[in-house]
Design an enzyme around this catalytic site. Structure first.
Site, PDB file in Angstrom:
ATOM      1  N   HIS A 198       0.854  -1.182   0.000  1.00 32.20           N
ATOM      2  CA  HIS A 198       0.000   0.000   0.000  1.00 32.20           C
ATOM      3  C   HIS A 198       0.891   1.232   0.000  1.00 32.20           C
ATOM      4  O   HIS A 198       2.064   1.173   0.370  1.00 32.20           O
ATOM      5  CB  HIS A 198      -0.874   0.057   1.253  1.00 32.20           C
ATOM      6  N   PHE A 302       3.406  -3.813  -6.748  1.00 33.60           N
ATOM      7  CA  PHE A 302       2.157  -3.073  -6.889  1.00 33.60           C
ATOM      8  C   PHE A 302       1.933  -2.266  -5.616  1.00 33.60           C
ATOM      9  O   PHE A 302       2.250  -2.720  -4.522  1.00 33.60           O
ATOM     10  CB  PHE A 302       0.959  -4.012  -7.065  1.00 33.60           C
ATOM     11  N   GLU A 303       1.350  -1.085  -5.772  1.00 35.11           N
ATOM     12  CA  GLU A 303       1.025  -0.226  -4.625  1.00 35.11           C
ATOM     13  C   GLU A 303      -0.446   0.181  -4.706  1.00 35.11           C
ATOM     14  O   GLU A 303      -0.879   0.794  -5.671  1.00 35.11           O
ATOM     15  CB  GLU A 303       1.895   1.036  -4.625  1.00 35.11           C
ATOM     16  N   THR A 304      -1.195  -0.163  -3.656  1.00 35.53           N
ATOM     17  CA  THR A 304      -2.599   0.228  -3.529  1.00 35.53           C
ATOM     18  C   THR A 304      -2.694   1.405  -2.570  1.00 35.53           C
ATOM     19  O   THR A 304      -1.961   1.480  -1.590  1.00 35.53           O
ATOM     20  CB  THR A 304      -3.422  -0.958  -3.002  1.00 35.53           C
TER      21      THR A 304
END
Length: 375
Positions: A198, A302-304
């Site tokens: 995140h 991946f970054e949320t």
């Protein structure tokens, strides 16, 4: 590379932690359901939940999924086992890790959702993946931090909070979890890795859209580090451009490249983090003689948006944020297994929205200007 510089990065690391977690930018378009800070930790998966879910998946898979701990290498600082789930029969070994930061909880749910798909679906694409690859899931890398709802883990002997994603260096491995997972990685020798995270809230460059999903490479393509180790510039860019094409039409997903952003100046810095786990994988880190042939492989992350410790996740947003991770993971695994990623023009990476590049944000030498050496 001056290895002693890693001993001097505590202040820089603290600054990085602040920047990574605190950059919050206004956006008139929220990029999906509200992230208004109403997430109750009890509504996210605990360590016990994850252990139970893994057991349930193993049981329902009727032998397709193997679940085991890394106890033979050690346990977490607080004595918790680190779990791995294995599925597939193919020769391509894919490593998927989530929640190395304990307050980045929706990544674990996405990883488990994908594992469930591989455990139960007879879909042709799923069977293609399982026939050509073997996947190794570490759904909760940092179980202690997850239970504390903190980014890092706590070193029991000193009480120090440690970011496990800055601990894979020749002078590192201060955390027990780091050495446990590194030993397993060095023995397994995967072919490819995906790391799920995140991030803070930011805005897609040139728009009023709040970023919901960022695509990242922890050693910047054509940056100061990666080309001197392995030429993964093209394949990592191909991978993420492939994901971008597959994801940009999904619902409220507003995608950009992962950067540290100066919103006031409207510029960005690509990260070049040598102490990150997937960075060390790409560099073929040989710690304590455990990887003497310097096995390495491409890796992306991946970054949320949002996390559960800073009031930047809302209950209404959790489902779609988890789903975007799930869909991106599923598409990238399929593209890697089938070779479709290699059909993508690496320069298509430049079409993913990003702020004008001002330099490289490093964990070893501050900000490195474009074109300068990082050593």
């Amino acid at each position: 590379m001056n290895l002693s510089i890693f001993k001097k990065t505590s202040l820089l690391t603290a600054i990085l932690l602040l920047v990574f977690s605190s950059l919050v930018f206004a956006a008139s378009n929220p990029g999906g359901p509200s992230t208004n800070g109403q997430t109750n930790i009890s509504s996210t998966l605990s360590y016990a939940d994850v252990v139970k879910i893994l057991g349930d998946i193993k049981h329902s898979s009727k032998g397709k999924v193997e679940v085991f701990t890394l106890d033979k290498y050690g346990k977490s600082e607080a004595g918790r086992s680190i779990y791995v789930a294995k599925v597939g029969d193919g020769s391509k070994k894919i490593w998927i890790q989530a929640q190395i930061h304990g307050n980045e909880k929706l990544t674990t749910e996405a990883a488990l959702d994908l594992l469930k798909t591989y455990a139960s679906s007879n879909n042709r694409e799923v069977q293609k993946v399982l026939g050509e690859a073997t996947l190794y899931f570490i759904p909760m890398y940092n179980p202690d931090g997850a239970e504390m709802n903190t980014r890092g883990t706590k070193i029991m002997s000193t009480g120090q909070l440690l970011d496990l994603n800055r601990d894979w260096t020749l002078d590192g491995f201060a955390g027990k979890e780091s050495l446990v997972v590194y030993k397993y990685w060095a023995e397994l020798k995967p072919d490819f890795a995906i790391d799920l995270h995140h991030q803070g809230l930011k805005q897609v460059y040139g728009t009023n859209e709040a970023t919901s999903f960022s695509l990242g490479i922890s050693l910047a393509p054509d940056g100061p580090t990666l080309p001197s180790y392995k030429n993964y510039n093209d394949v990592t860019r191909q991978m993420l451009a492939y994901v971008y094409d597959n994801m940009k039409g999904y619902g409220y997903t507003h995608i950009d490249r992962y950067q540290i952003v100066d919103a006031a100046k409207q510029i960005g810095y690509d990260i070049d983090i040598k102490g990150g786990v997937v960075s060390a994988m790409m560099m073929g880190l040989n710690y304590n003689g455990l990887n003497p042939k310097h096995h390495s492989h491409p890796a992306v992350f991946f970054e949320t948006k949002g996390n559960t410790s800073e009031g930047s996740l809302g209950q209404k947003s959790n489902g779609y944020l988890t789903k975007q991770n799930y869909l991106a993971l599923k598409s990238l695994v399929y593209g890697y297994v089938t070779g479709e990623i290699y059909e993508v023009d690496p320069n298509h990476w430049n079409d993913i929205p990003a702020y004008p590049l001002a330099g490289y944000w490093t964990d070893y030498n501050g900000i490195v200007p474009v074109g300068a050496s990082g050593y």
